[in-house]
Design a protein around this motif. Structure first.
Motif, PDB file in Angstrom:
ATOM      1  N   GLN A 139      -8.503 -54.398-110.593  1.00  0.00           N
ATOM      2  CA  GLN A 139      -7.057 -54.294-110.461  1.00  0.00           C
ATOM      3  C   GLN A 139      -6.751 -53.491-109.203  1.00  0.00           C
ATOM      4  OE1 GLN A 139      -5.424 -53.154-114.336  1.00  0.00           O
ATOM      5  NE2 GLN A 139      -5.325 -55.351-114.737  1.00  0.00           N
ATOM      6  N   ALA A 140      -5.513 -53.498-108.784  1.00  0.00           N
ATOM      7  CA  ALA A 140      -5.118 -52.854-107.528  1.00  0.00           C
ATOM      8  C   ALA A 140      -5.460 -51.367-107.501  1.00  0.00           C
ATOM      9  CB  ALA A 140      -3.627 -53.058-107.277  1.00  0.00           C
ATOM     10  N   GLU A 141      -5.442 -50.721-108.648  1.00  0.00           N
ATOM     11  CA  GLU A 141      -5.715 -49.280-108.711  1.00  0.00           C
ATOM     12  C   GLU A 141      -7.177 -48.944-109.018  1.00  0.00           C
ATOM     13  OE1 GLU A 141      -3.460 -47.193-107.563  1.00  0.00           O
ATOM     14  OE2 GLU A 141      -2.220 -48.968-107.269  1.00  0.00           O
ATOM     15  N   THR A 142      -8.047 -49.945-109.038  1.00  0.00           N
ATOM     16  CA  THR A 142      -9.476 -49.703-109.262  1.00  0.00           C
ATOM     17  C   THR A 142     -10.045 -48.954-108.060  1.00  0.00           C
ATOM     18  OG1 THR A 142      -9.678 -51.741-110.553  1.00  0.00           O
ATOM     19  CG2 THR A 142     -11.723 -50.804-109.655  1.00  0.00           C
ATOM     20  N   PRO A 143     -10.755 -47.854-108.295  1.00  0.00           N
ATOM     21  CA  PRO A 143     -11.378 -47.132-107.171  1.00  0.00           C
ATOM     22  C   PRO A 143     -12.321 -48.048-106.375  1.00  0.00           C
ATOM     23  CG  PRO A 143     -11.468 -45.811-109.167  1.00  0.00           C
ATOM     24  CD  PRO A 143     -11.007 -47.185-109.580  1.00  0.00           C
TER      25      PRO A 143
ATOM     26  N   VAL B 126      -8.620 -59.401-106.956  1.00  0.00           N
ATOM     27  CA  VAL B 126      -7.769 -58.359-107.536  1.00  0.00           C
ATOM     28  C   VAL B 126      -6.723 -59.092-108.373  1.00  0.00           C
ATOM     29  CG1 VAL B 126      -6.235 -56.412-107.057  1.00  0.00           C
ATOM     30  CG2 VAL B 126      -8.124 -56.931-105.481  1.00  0.00           C
ATOM     31  N   ILE B 127      -6.618 -58.686-109.645  1.00  0.00           N
ATOM     32  CA  ILE B 127      -5.675 -59.342-110.546  1.00  0.00           C
ATOM     33  C   ILE B 127      -4.678 -58.331-111.102  1.00  0.00           C
ATOM     34  CG2 ILE B 127      -7.250 -61.216-111.193  1.00  0.00           C
ATOM     35  CD1 ILE B 127      -7.849 -59.638-113.802  1.00  0.00           C
ATOM     36  N   ASP B 128      -3.531 -58.836-111.553  1.00  0.00           N
ATOM     37  CA  ASP B 128      -2.556 -57.968-112.205  1.00  0.00           C
ATOM     38  C   ASP B 128      -2.828 -57.944-113.705  1.00  0.00           C
ATOM     39  OD1 ASP B 128      -1.440 -60.322-113.287  1.00  0.00           O
ATOM     40  OD2 ASP B 128       0.330 -60.266-111.997  1.00  0.00           O
ATOM     41  N   ALA B 129      -1.979 -57.277-114.468  1.00  0.00           N
ATOM     42  CA  ALA B 129      -2.187 -57.118-115.915  1.00  0.00           C
ATOM     43  C   ALA B 129      -2.180 -58.449-116.663  1.00  0.00           C
ATOM     44  CB  ALA B 129      -1.129 -56.182-116.491  1.00  0.00           C
ATOM     45  N   GLN B 130      -1.552 -59.478-116.096  1.00  0.00           N
ATOM     46  CA  GLN B 130      -1.513 -60.793-116.733  1.00  0.00           C
ATOM     47  C   GLN B 130      -2.650 -61.697-116.267  1.00  0.00           C
ATOM     48  OE1 GLN B 130       1.516 -59.422-115.318  1.00  0.00           O
ATOM     49  NE2 GLN B 130       1.684 -58.554-117.369  1.00  0.00           N
TER      50      GLN B 130
ATOM     51  N   THR C  68      -7.662 -59.926-102.747  1.00  0.00           N
ATOM     52  CA  THR C  68      -9.123 -59.940-102.784  1.00  0.00           C
ATOM     53  C   THR C  68      -9.639 -58.740-102.005  1.00  0.00           C
ATOM     54  OG1 THR C  68      -9.306 -61.297-100.777  1.00  0.00           O
ATOM     55  CG2 THR C  68      -9.317 -62.472-102.901  1.00  0.00           C
ATOM     56  N   VAL C  69     -10.797 -58.267-102.392  1.00  0.00           N
ATOM     57  CA  VAL C  69     -11.496 -57.237-101.625  1.00  0.00           C
ATOM     58  C   VAL C  69     -12.874 -57.783-101.311  1.00  0.00           C
ATOM     59  CG1 VAL C  69     -12.443 -54.897-101.588  1.00  0.00           C
ATOM     60  CG2 VAL C  69     -10.278 -55.331-102.758  1.00  0.00           C
ATOM     61  N   THR C  70     -13.211 -57.792-100.022  1.00  0.00           N
ATOM     62  CA  THR C  70     -14.550 -58.193 -99.603  1.00  0.00           C
ATOM     63  C   THR C  70     -15.301 -56.964 -99.113  1.00  0.00           C
ATOM     64  OG1 THR C  70     -13.946 -58.611 -97.296  1.00  0.00           O
ATOM     65  CG2 THR C  70     -13.715 -60.469 -98.861  1.00  0.00           C
ATOM     66  N   ASP C  71     -16.607 -57.111 -99.007  1.00  0.00           N
ATOM     67  CA  ASP C  71     -17.404 -56.015 -98.459  1.00  0.00           C
ATOM     68  C   ASP C  71     -16.929 -55.705 -97.034  1.00  0.00           C
ATOM     69  OD1 ASP C  71     -18.411 -58.503 -97.609  1.00  0.00           O
ATOM     70  OD2 ASP C  71     -20.462 -58.077 -98.251  1.00  0.00           O
TER      71      ASP C  71
ATOM     72  N   GLY D 287      -2.153 -73.114-113.759  1.00  0.00           N
ATOM     73  CA  GLY D 287      -0.751 -73.372-113.452  1.00  0.00           C
ATOM     74  C   GLY D 287       0.134 -72.150-113.453  1.00  0.00           C
ATOM     75  N   ASP D 288      -0.287 -71.081-114.132  1.00  0.00           N
ATOM     76  CA  ASP D 288       0.480 -69.837-114.172  1.00  0.00           C
ATOM     77  C   ASP D 288      -0.009 -68.807-113.152  1.00  0.00           C
ATOM     78  OD1 ASP D 288       2.180 -70.680-116.279  1.00  0.00           O
ATOM     79  OD2 ASP D 288       0.585 -70.227-117.732  1.00  0.00           O
ATOM     80  N   GLY D 289      -0.955 -69.206-112.298  1.00  0.00           N
ATOM     81  CA  GLY D 289      -1.476 -68.296-111.286  1.00  0.00           C
ATOM     82  C   GLY D 289      -2.569 -67.370-111.787  1.00  0.00           C
ATOM     83  N   ARG D 290      -3.019 -67.579-113.031  1.00  0.00           N
ATOM     84  CA  ARG D 290      -4.100 -66.744-113.578  1.00  0.00           C
ATOM     85  C   ARG D 290      -5.440 -67.202-113.006  1.00  0.00           C
ATOM     86  NH1 ARG D 290      -0.932 -67.381-118.323  1.00  0.00           N
ATOM     87  NH2 ARG D 290      -2.294 -69.129-118.858  1.00  0.00           N
ATOM     88  N   LEU D 291      -6.252 -66.239-112.657  1.00  0.00           N
ATOM     89  CA  LEU D 291      -7.547 -66.518-112.062  1.00  0.00           C
ATOM     90  C   LEU D 291      -8.468 -67.237-113.041  1.00  0.00           C
ATOM     91  CD1 LEU D 291      -9.288 -65.971-109.495  1.00  0.00           C
ATOM     92  CD2 LEU D 291     -10.183 -63.992-110.737  1.00  0.00           C
TER      93      LEU D 291
END
Length: 140
Positions: free
Chosen positions: A15-19, A37-41, A47-50, A106-110
């Motif tokens: 998630q966005a707040e993951t260290p 990176v996903i939201d609560a839903q 995305t975070v890459t190396d 369809g709802d944007g969920r990964l």
């Protein structure tokens, strides 16, 4: 051939707040170079890459121990529908010159991630060559 047949389903996410330290640990444990990176839903928001960690944090002198995924993530995300064709995915990868693409419902969920290597391993030689050329060719 469809996207489901070559994508990696249920990828490791954060998630966005993951260290950032935990994001890097996910990369190590899962032998991957990209963490969605996903939201609560469960919707893909970045995305975070190396490379993101190195270029956006380390090279700028920021302390990765004090940063979270939001500090270095790429957004907006480039996605393709899970119901799309492999051809759709390769066209997006070529036009945007990216090596990995998030697959969403369809709802944007990964749902998964499709990588250049996944297409290469699918055994479609001509399509693989086109993708490699399209992604790697310098833009003028």
């Amino acid at each position: 051939m469809d996207i489901r047949s070559v994508m990696t389903p249920n990828p490791a996410t954060c998630q966005a707040e993951t260290p950032v330290r935990d994001v890097a640990r996910l990369m190590l444990e899962n032998d991957i170079g990209l963490v969605p990176v996903i939201d609560a839903q469960g919707r893909a928001i970045g995305t975070v890459t190396d490379r993101d960690i190195v270029v956006r944090l380390v090279a700028e002198g920021r302390d990765p121990q004090q940063c979270v995924a939001r500090d270095c993530m790429t957004q907006p995300v480039t996605t393709v529908s899970v119901d799309g064709s492999l051809s759709d995915a390769t066209e997006v990868m070529e036009s945007r010159q990216i090596r990995r693409l998030l697959v969403v419902d369809g709802d944007g969920r990964l749902c998964g991630v499709i990588a250049q290597a996944d297409i290469a391993l699918s055994g479609r030689d001509r399509k693989t060559a086109e993708l490699l050329r399209g992604v790697s060719e310098p833009k003028h």
